[in-house]
Motif scaffolding. Structure first.
Motif, PDB file in Angstrom:
ATOM      1  N   ILE A 133       0.842  -1.199   0.000  1.00  0.00           N
ATOM      2  CA  ILE A 133       0.000   0.000   0.000  1.00  0.00           C
ATOM      3  C   ILE A 133       0.880   1.253   0.000  1.00  0.00           C
ATOM      4  O   ILE A 133       0.546   2.269  -0.630  1.00  0.00           O
ATOM      5  N   LYS A 134       2.004   1.201   0.692  1.00  0.00           N
ATOM      6  CA  LYS A 134       2.933   2.332   0.705  1.00  0.00           C
ATOM      7  C   LYS A 134       3.429   2.634  -0.700  1.00  0.00           C
ATOM      8  O   LYS A 134       3.539   3.809  -1.097  1.00  0.00           O
ATOM      9  N   LEU A 135       3.729   1.587  -1.473  1.00  0.00           N
ATOM     10  CA  LEU A 135       4.178   1.783  -2.846  1.00  0.00           C
ATOM     11  C   LEU A 135       3.112   2.516  -3.653  1.00  0.00           C
ATOM     12  O   LEU A 135       3.425   3.460  -4.395  1.00  0.00           O
ATOM     13  N   TRP A 136       1.857   2.094  -3.510  1.00  0.00           N
ATOM     14  CA  TRP A 136       0.764   2.777  -4.213  1.00  0.00           C
ATOM     15  C   TRP A 136       0.708   4.254  -3.827  1.00  0.00           C
ATOM     16  O   TRP A 136       0.626   5.128  -4.688  1.00  0.00           O
ATOM     17  N   PRO A 141      -0.087   9.464  -5.211  1.00  0.00           N
ATOM     18  CA  PRO A 141      -0.504  10.172  -3.995  1.00  0.00           C
ATOM     19  C   PRO A 141      -1.869  10.857  -4.094  1.00  0.00           C
ATOM     20  O   PRO A 141      -2.508  11.103  -3.082  1.00  0.00           O
ATOM     21  N   ASP A 142      -2.304  11.154  -5.298  1.00  0.00           N
ATOM     22  CA  ASP A 142      -3.580  11.867  -5.475  1.00  0.00           C
ATOM     23  C   ASP A 142      -4.721  10.950  -5.880  1.00  0.00           C
ATOM     24  O   ASP A 142      -5.837  11.427  -6.161  1.00  0.00           O
ATOM     25  N   TYR A 180      11.945   1.851  -2.433  1.00  0.00           N
ATOM     26  CA  TYR A 180      13.103   2.719  -2.216  1.00  0.00           C
ATOM     27  C   TYR A 180      13.210   3.756  -3.334  1.00  0.00           C
ATOM     28  O   TYR A 180      13.442   4.950  -3.079  1.00  0.00           O
ATOM     29  N   PHE A 181      13.053   3.338  -4.565  1.00  0.00           N
ATOM     30  CA  PHE A 181      13.132   4.251  -5.704  1.00  0.00           C
ATOM     31  C   PHE A 181      12.068   5.340  -5.589  1.00  0.00           C
ATOM     32  O   PHE A 181      12.356   6.536  -5.749  1.00  0.00           O
ATOM     33  N   ALA A 182      10.832   4.920  -5.278  1.00  0.00           N
ATOM     34  CA  ALA A 182       9.725   5.871  -5.193  1.00  0.00           C
ATOM     35  C   ALA A 182       9.864   6.820  -4.013  1.00  0.00           C
ATOM     36  O   ALA A 182       9.371   7.953  -4.057  1.00  0.00           O
ATOM     37  N   GLU A 183      10.544   6.385  -2.960  1.00  0.00           N
ATOM     38  CA  GLU A 183      10.678   7.201  -1.751  1.00  0.00           C
ATOM     39  C   GLU A 183      11.927   8.083  -1.801  1.00  0.00           C
ATOM     40  O   GLU A 183      11.865   9.282  -1.511  1.00  0.00           O
ATOM     41  N   ALA A 184      13.059   7.501  -2.172  1.00  0.00           N
ATOM     42  CA  ALA A 184      14.324   8.253  -2.167  1.00  0.00           C
ATOM     43  C   ALA A 184      14.438   9.196  -3.364  1.00  0.00           C
ATOM     44  O   ALA A 184      15.042  10.258  -3.267  1.00  0.00           O
ATOM     45  N   TYR A 185      13.866   8.791  -4.491  1.00  0.00           N
ATOM     46  CA  TYR A 185      13.924   9.599  -5.713  1.00  0.00           C
ATOM     47  C   TYR A 185      12.515   9.730  -6.287  1.00  0.00           C
ATOM     48  O   TYR A 185      12.225   9.255  -7.389  1.00  0.00           O
ATOM     49  N   HIS A 186      11.673  10.376  -5.510  1.00  0.00           N
ATOM     50  CA  HIS A 186      10.245  10.428  -5.831  1.00  0.00           C
ATOM     51  C   HIS A 186       9.988  11.014  -7.218  1.00  0.00           C
ATOM     52  O   HIS A 186       9.230  10.450  -8.019  1.00  0.00           O
ATOM     53  N   LYS A 187      10.614  12.151  -7.511  1.00  0.00           N
ATOM     54  CA  LYS A 187      10.397  12.797  -8.800  1.00  0.00           C
ATOM     55  C   LYS A 187      10.871  11.916  -9.951  1.00  0.00           C
ATOM     56  O   LYS A 187      10.192  11.792 -10.982  1.00  0.00           O
ATOM     57  N   CYS A 247      18.211   1.846  -8.327  1.00  0.00           N
ATOM     58  CA  CYS A 247      17.637   3.097  -8.821  1.00  0.00           C
ATOM     59  C   CYS A 247      18.342   3.557 -10.092  1.00  0.00           C
ATOM     60  O   CYS A 247      17.695   3.983 -11.059  1.00  0.00           O
ATOM     61  N   HIS A 248      19.661   3.463 -10.089  1.00  0.00           N
ATOM     62  CA  HIS A 248      20.432   3.820 -11.288  1.00  0.00           C
ATOM     63  C   HIS A 248      20.008   2.930 -12.455  1.00  0.00           C
ATOM     64  O   HIS A 248      19.777   3.421 -13.581  1.00  0.00           O
ATOM     65  N   ILE A 249      19.918   1.640 -12.219  1.00  0.00           N
ATOM     66  CA  ILE A 249      19.601   0.683 -13.281  1.00  0.00           C
ATOM     67  C   ILE A 249      18.202   0.931 -13.841  1.00  0.00           C
ATOM     68  O   ILE A 249      18.013   0.964 -15.070  1.00  0.00           O
ATOM     69  N   PHE A 250      17.210   1.135 -12.986  1.00  0.00           N
ATOM     70  CA  PHE A 250      15.835   1.317 -13.445  1.00  0.00           C
ATOM     71  C   PHE A 250      15.690   2.624 -14.218  1.00  0.00           C
ATOM     72  O   PHE A 250      15.128   2.663 -15.316  1.00  0.00           O
ATOM     73  N   PHE A 251      16.186   3.716 -13.652  1.00  0.00           N
ATOM     74  CA  PHE A 251      16.042   5.020 -14.311  1.00  0.00           C
ATOM     75  C   PHE A 251      16.704   5.005 -15.683  1.00  0.00           C
ATOM     76  O   PHE A 251      16.136   5.484 -16.672  1.00  0.00           O
ATOM     77  N   ASN A 252      17.895   4.439 -15.767  1.00  0.00           N
ATOM     78  CA  ASN A 252      18.620   4.452 -17.029  1.00  0.00           C
ATOM     79  C   ASN A 252      18.090   3.430 -18.024  1.00  0.00           C
ATOM     80  O   ASN A 252      18.243   3.620 -19.241  1.00  0.00           O
TER      81      ASN A 252
END
Length: 298
Positions: A133-136, A141-142, A180-187, A247-252
């Motif tokens: 649920i936290k991930l959602w 958030p809206d 972690y990705f959604a929380e540490a690098y939300h944008k 996070c690096h792997i997913f974003f790139n």
């Protein structure tokens, strides 16, 4: 076969003779020479690791082979076995300690990550459900989640009405990486999620994210990530360091996917394999660091 045996034997003999000659000429052991170099990449730690692993002394080999090594005792033991005068080499002990913390820490990180991966997602566990649920809430958030079992999960890239079924293979590691990705690098995470909704090049965000966990996990398992971690972490790496790599792997991957302009999602395996090979190629360079300096457009 006989030629191969002779070649291996003489290569080993040549290596031993070369080390002996260097020791005579310089008056120092191989480990002393390695630890006296002010290197800014992973080569020093890798060479120290190789030197200990190939040592004729069993006590030195055990330092890089056994778990739960006491670093302080290991450093003192190496100094004693090699007969190193630390007064003449004041940088040796701190340098060796850093190397051993990285080497032993990598092995500990392997065990920690494996334990998390083996923990299956269980809907009956409240802590697991709360994390889901936290991930959602982080990604949407809206938009309230109407029901735990819902087609809404497809918005963030799960395959069915119940995300629990998508974590097979990577277990809780896949979920914790996504959080972690959604929380540490939300944008950055929301930026990637928006790309996953692209009308032509879209993909299933969460499912692809779990695939990225698989890539990161296998790079860790086969020691490929030693390059990054030995360069980036001056001591014991932690699970957080693994999350950062993810996070690096997913974003790139998202950037790589869009640049490939795939015909459709059926090309995912091809693009994924090509991206993984690019990562491996990057990590073969001794100075590589997988940075999280994400740039997103408004």
């Amino acid at each position: 076969m006989i030629f191969g045996w002779f070649y291996a034997y003489f290569a080993w003999l040549y290596h031993r003779m070369f080390k002996w000659m260097i020791r005579v000429l310089t008056g120092s052991h191989e480990l002393q020479r390695l630890c006296s170099r002010d290197q800014l990449d992973s080569r020093r730690t890798r060479r120290v690791e190789s030197s200990l692993r190939n040592s004729k002394c069993g006590a030195l080999r055990r330092v890089v082979e056994e778990d739960n090594i006491n670093i302080k005792d290991a450093v003192e033991g190496i100094v004693a076995v090699k007969g190193i005068d630390t007064r003449k080499s004041p940088d040796f002990v701190p340098s060796l300690r850093t190397c051993l913390e990285q080497i032993c820490g990598y092995r500990c990180l392997l065990a920690e990550v494996e334990a998390i991966r083996k923990e299956n997602y269980q809907s009956v566990r409240q802590d697991h459900e709360e994390k889901l649920i936290k991930l959602w809430n982080l990604l949407m958030p809206d938009t309230p989640l109407e029901n735990r079992i819902s087609k809404q999960w497809g918005i963030i890239g799960f395959q069915g009405d119940d995300p629990a079924t998508d974590f097979r293979g990577m277990g809780m590691l896949g979920l914790l990486n996504l959080i972690y990705f959604a929380e540490a690098y939300h944008k950055a995470a929301r930026h990637v999620l928006s790309h996953s909704h692209h009308p032509k090049f879209g993909y299933s965000y969460a499912v692809v994210g779990i695939n990225m966990t698989s890539i990161a996990y296998h790079l860790l398992q086969d020691d490929t990530l030693k390059t990054h971690l030995y360069n980036h972490v001056q001591g014991r790496p932690t699970v957080q360091d693994f999350h950062q790599i993810y996070c690096h792997i997913f974003f790139n991957f998202d950037t790589f996917w869009l640049a490939e302009k795939p015909r459709d999602i059926m090309e995912f395996s091809r693009v994924r394999d090509k991206y993984e090979e690019k990562l491996r190629c990057d990590l073969r360079r001794t100075t590589t660091v997988l940075k999280c300096n994400f740039v997103t457009e408004d």
